[in-house]
Scaffold this motif. Sequence first.
Motif, PDB file in Angstrom:
ATOM      1  N   ASN A 142       0.825  -1.207   0.000  1.00 22.92           N
ATOM      2  CA  ASN A 142       0.000   0.000   0.000  1.00 22.92           C
ATOM      3  C   ASN A 142       0.861   1.258   0.000  1.00 22.92           C
ATOM      4  N   ASN A 143       1.998   1.210   0.666  1.00 23.07           N
ATOM      5  CA  ASN A 143       2.906   2.361   0.610  1.00 23.07           C
ATOM      6  C   ASN A 143       3.414   2.572  -0.818  1.00 23.07           C
ATOM      7  N   ALA A 144       3.760   1.472  -1.485  1.00 19.73           N
ATOM      8  CA  ALA A 144       4.222   1.585  -2.871  1.00 19.73           C
ATOM      9  C   ALA A 144       3.104   2.176  -3.727  1.00 19.73           C
ATOM     10  N   GLY A 183      10.684   7.911  -4.672  1.00 19.37           N
ATOM     11  CA  GLY A 183      11.741   7.715  -3.685  1.00 19.37           C
ATOM     12  C   GLY A 183      11.390   8.424  -2.385  1.00 19.37           C
ATOM     13  N   ILE A 184      12.103   8.103  -1.323  1.00 19.84           N
ATOM     14  CA  ILE A 184      11.831   8.702  -0.014  1.00 19.84           C
ATOM     15  C   ILE A 184      12.789   9.882   0.184  1.00 19.84           C
ATOM     16  N   PRO A 185      12.274  11.074   0.471  1.00 20.30           N
ATOM     17  CA  PRO A 185      13.135  12.234   0.668  1.00 20.30           C
ATOM     18  C   PRO A 185      14.211  11.925   1.708  1.00 20.30           C
ATOM     19  N   PHE A 197       5.122   8.679  12.265  1.00 17.90           N
ATOM     20  CA  PHE A 197       5.714   9.524  11.221  1.00 17.90           C
ATOM     21  C   PHE A 197       4.993   9.249   9.906  1.00 17.90           C
ATOM     22  N   SER A 198       4.399  10.287   9.348  1.00 18.57           N
ATOM     23  CA  SER A 198       3.693  10.123   8.076  1.00 18.57           C
ATOM     24  C   SER A 198       3.761  11.419   7.295  1.00 18.57           C
ATOM     25  N   THR A 199       3.904  11.295   5.973  1.00 20.23           N
ATOM     26  CA  THR A 199       3.869  12.490   5.133  1.00 20.23           C
ATOM     27  C   THR A 199       2.539  12.569   4.395  1.00 20.23           C
ATOM     28  N   LYS A 200       1.596  11.662   4.779  1.00 24.62           N
ATOM     29  CA  LYS A 200       0.334  11.618   4.045  1.00 24.62           C
ATOM     30  C   LYS A 200      -0.794  12.227   4.856  1.00 24.62           C
ATOM     31  N   ALA A 201      -1.684  12.946   4.178  1.00 26.53           N
ATOM     32  CA  ALA A 201      -2.875  13.428   4.847  1.00 26.53           C
ATOM     33  C   ALA A 201      -3.665  12.192   5.269  1.00 26.53           C
ATOM     34  N   GLY A 205       0.907   6.523  10.064  1.00 22.07           N
ATOM     35  CA  GLY A 205       2.328   6.423  10.404  1.00 22.07           C
ATOM     36  C   GLY A 205       2.647   5.184  11.219  1.00 22.07           C
ATOM     37  N   LEU A 206       1.723   4.221  11.213  1.00 17.57           N
ATOM     38  CA  LEU A 206       1.990   2.971  11.946  1.00 17.57           C
ATOM     39  C   LEU A 206       2.279   1.811  10.998  1.00 17.57           C
ATOM     40  N   GLY A 207       2.151   2.046   9.688  1.00 22.50           N
ATOM     41  CA  GLY A 207       2.320   0.958   8.719  1.00 22.50           C
ATOM     42  C   GLY A 207       3.711   0.324   8.763  1.00 22.50           C
ATOM     43  N   LEU A 208       4.749   1.147   8.656  1.00 23.38           N
ATOM     44  CA  LEU A 208       6.114   0.610   8.639  1.00 23.38           C
ATOM     45  C   LEU A 208       6.576   0.103  10.007  1.00 23.38           C
ATOM     46  N   PRO A 209       6.354   0.883  11.102  1.00 28.60           N
ATOM     47  CA  PRO A 209       6.772   0.328  12.395  1.00 28.60           C
ATOM     48  C   PRO A 209       6.079  -1.003  12.691  1.00 28.60           C
ATOM     49  N   THR A 210       4.818  -1.131  12.296  1.00 24.50           N
ATOM     50  CA  THR A 210       4.112  -2.403  12.513  1.00 24.50           C
ATOM     51  C   THR A 210       4.772  -3.515  11.714  1.00 24.50           C
ATOM     52  N   SER A 233      12.927   0.389  -2.536  1.00 20.54           N
ATOM     53  CA  SER A 233      12.806  -1.051  -2.419  1.00 20.54           C
ATOM     54  C   SER A 233      12.887  -1.435  -0.937  1.00 20.54           C
ATOM     55  N   PHE A 234      11.890  -2.166  -0.483  1.00 22.18           N
ATOM     56  CA  PHE A 234      11.894  -2.675   0.889  1.00 22.18           C
ATOM     57  C   PHE A 234      12.305  -4.136   0.849  1.00 22.18           C
ATOM     58  N   ARG A 235      13.151  -4.523   1.807  1.00 20.50           N
ATOM     59  CA  ARG A 235      13.672  -5.881   1.838  1.00 20.50           C
ATOM     60  C   ARG A 235      13.235  -6.557   3.133  1.00 20.50           C
TER      61      ARG A 235
HETATM   62  N1  LIG Z   1       7.448   3.163  -1.072  1.00 20.89           N
HETATM   63  C1  LIG Z   1       7.551   4.383  -0.560  1.00 20.89           C
HETATM   64  N2  LIG Z   1       7.888   5.442  -1.336  1.00 20.89           N
HETATM   65  C2  LIG Z   1       8.006   6.676  -0.811  1.00 20.89           C
HETATM   66  N3  LIG Z   1       7.790   6.980   0.499  1.00 20.89           N
HETATM   67  C3  LIG Z   1       7.453   5.966   1.310  1.00 20.89           C
HETATM   68  C4  LIG Z   1       7.313   4.633   0.841  1.00 20.89           C
HETATM   69  N4  LIG Z   1       6.978   3.855   1.902  1.00 20.89           N
HETATM   70  C5  LIG Z   1       6.911   4.657   2.958  1.00 20.89           C
HETATM   71  N5  LIG Z   1       7.175   5.941   2.634  1.00 20.89           N
HETATM   72  C6  LIG Z   1       7.207   7.094   3.558  1.00 20.89           C
HETATM   73  O1  LIG Z   1       7.214   6.609   4.889  1.00 20.89           O
HETATM   74  C7  LIG Z   1       6.150   7.204   5.646  1.00 20.89           C
HETATM   75  C8  LIG Z   1       5.696   6.238   6.730  1.00 20.89           C
HETATM   76  O2  LIG Z   1       5.041   5.097   6.164  1.00 20.89           O
HETATM   77  P1  LIG Z   1       3.974   4.294   7.043  1.00 20.89           P
HETATM   78  O3  LIG Z   1       3.489   3.164   6.232  1.00 20.89           O
HETATM   79  O4  LIG Z   1       4.564   3.985   8.370  1.00 20.89           O
HETATM   80  O5  LIG Z   1       2.823   5.354   7.310  1.00 20.89           O
HETATM   81  P2  LIG Z   1       1.803   5.983   6.232  1.00 20.89           P
HETATM   82  O6  LIG Z   1       1.836   5.157   4.977  1.00 20.89           O
HETATM   83  O7  LIG Z   1       2.109   7.423   6.107  1.00 20.89           O
HETATM   84  O8  LIG Z   1       0.403   5.814   6.954  1.00 20.89           O
HETATM   85  P3  LIG Z   1      -0.532   4.496   6.835  1.00 20.89           P
HETATM   86  O9  LIG Z   1       0.394   3.320   6.722  1.00 20.89           O
HETATM   87  O10 LIG Z   1      -1.358   4.524   8.056  1.00 20.89           O
HETATM   88  O11 LIG Z   1      -1.336   4.698   5.592  1.00 20.89           O
HETATM   89  C9  LIG Z   1       5.112   7.550   4.595  1.00 20.89           C
HETATM   90  O12 LIG Z   1       4.258   8.589   5.034  1.00 20.89           O
HETATM   91  C10 LIG Z   1       5.993   7.989   3.411  1.00 20.89           C
HETATM   92  O13 LIG Z   1       6.425   9.311   3.585  1.00 20.89           O
END
Ligand SMILES: Nc1ncnc2c1ncn2[C@@H]1O[C@H](COP(=O)(O)OP(=O)(O)OP(=O)(O)O)[C@@H](O)[C@H]1O
Length: 256
Positions: A142-144, A183-185, A197-201, A205-210, A233-235
């Motif tokens: 979903n992040n991708a 790409g990720i800034p 931590f999230s850059t999305k409205a 911000g729990l997706g990756l830590p989870t 790329s996530f590994r």
């Molecule tokens: N594939 C990616 N490309 C670019 N940025 C990414 C990618 N995956 C994660 N990020 C960055 O990492 C942040 C944290 O991701 P995370 O999944 O933890 O939370 P989120 O996606 O913002 O919220 P949620 O998972 O609840 O929808 C994102 O807001 C985004 O800025």
Amino acid sequence: MAGGENKSRQSRLAFLGTLASGLAHEIKNPLSAMSVNLQMLREELDAQGSPREQRMLKRVGVLEREVARLEEILDGFLRFARGYKLEPVRQSANALLREVVEFWAAKAHAAGVDVQLVLEPDLPDVLIDANYVKQALLNLLNNAFDALTQRPAAEKSGREQVLVCSRRAKDGVEVLVIDNGPGIPVDARPQIFDPYFSTKAGGSGLGLPTARRILEELGGALSFDSELGRGTSFRLLLRTAPPPAPPPGDVPPPPG
Ligand SMILES: Nc1ncnc2c1ncn2[C@@H]1O[C@H](COP(=O)(O)OP(=O)(O)OP(=O)(O)O)[C@@H](O)[C@H]1O
Ligand SMILES: [Mg+2]
């Protein structure tokens, strides 16, 4: 010395976690009372009533949405803080990947994102809790998806792609989830695994830590590589299952 400091830091964190979970639980009760009372208020107000009643109904709606949002935040926090009760069993990583990616690809295709699955054959079984690893994979997919679709049309190439591959690694099976998004800034990179931590409205911000927590609890790992303008790329590392114990009849006779 360093070990001792680490220990005391860990126990302080655990204490804060307990405190925060307690607080979250305490907040839940008054919130649900608010939600029930708002519901009753809504029932007493008439949608076809006076302008004043209609205005009040609107405000009730705003309050209901905010209460629901707070409840969601608390539930997310409690789920994360509580940790998971993983029940790892041996299974094929490829079978799981096929299932998750095929299910998810429908959503990607509908948004014009191409999905490729490249699986190395004959991989050893891994020791995982499929339900949780599915959740971790979906968070990454979903992040991708967001990275590829939530950008101005002018920046899209029209060749948005997600590639998922599996391959043999030293201590297990490696899974890569690769997107050709922005790409990720650089300044965000140290923070992406931080809770909230999230850059999305509207992002939790729990997706990756989870996802990282699930993989680490299974003895694996989650890391990433990212290049601006090229993608991310996530590994995931999944641990190989130990070889199955031979069935009782197959025990070789003692030597001699
Ligand atoms: N594939 C990616 N490309 C670019 N940025 C990414 C990618 N995956 C994660 N990020 C960055 O990492 C942040 C944290 O991701 P995370 O999944 O933890 O939370 P989120 O996606 O913002 O919220 P949620 O998972 O609840 O929808 C994102 O807001 C985004 O800025
Ligand atoms: Mg996410």
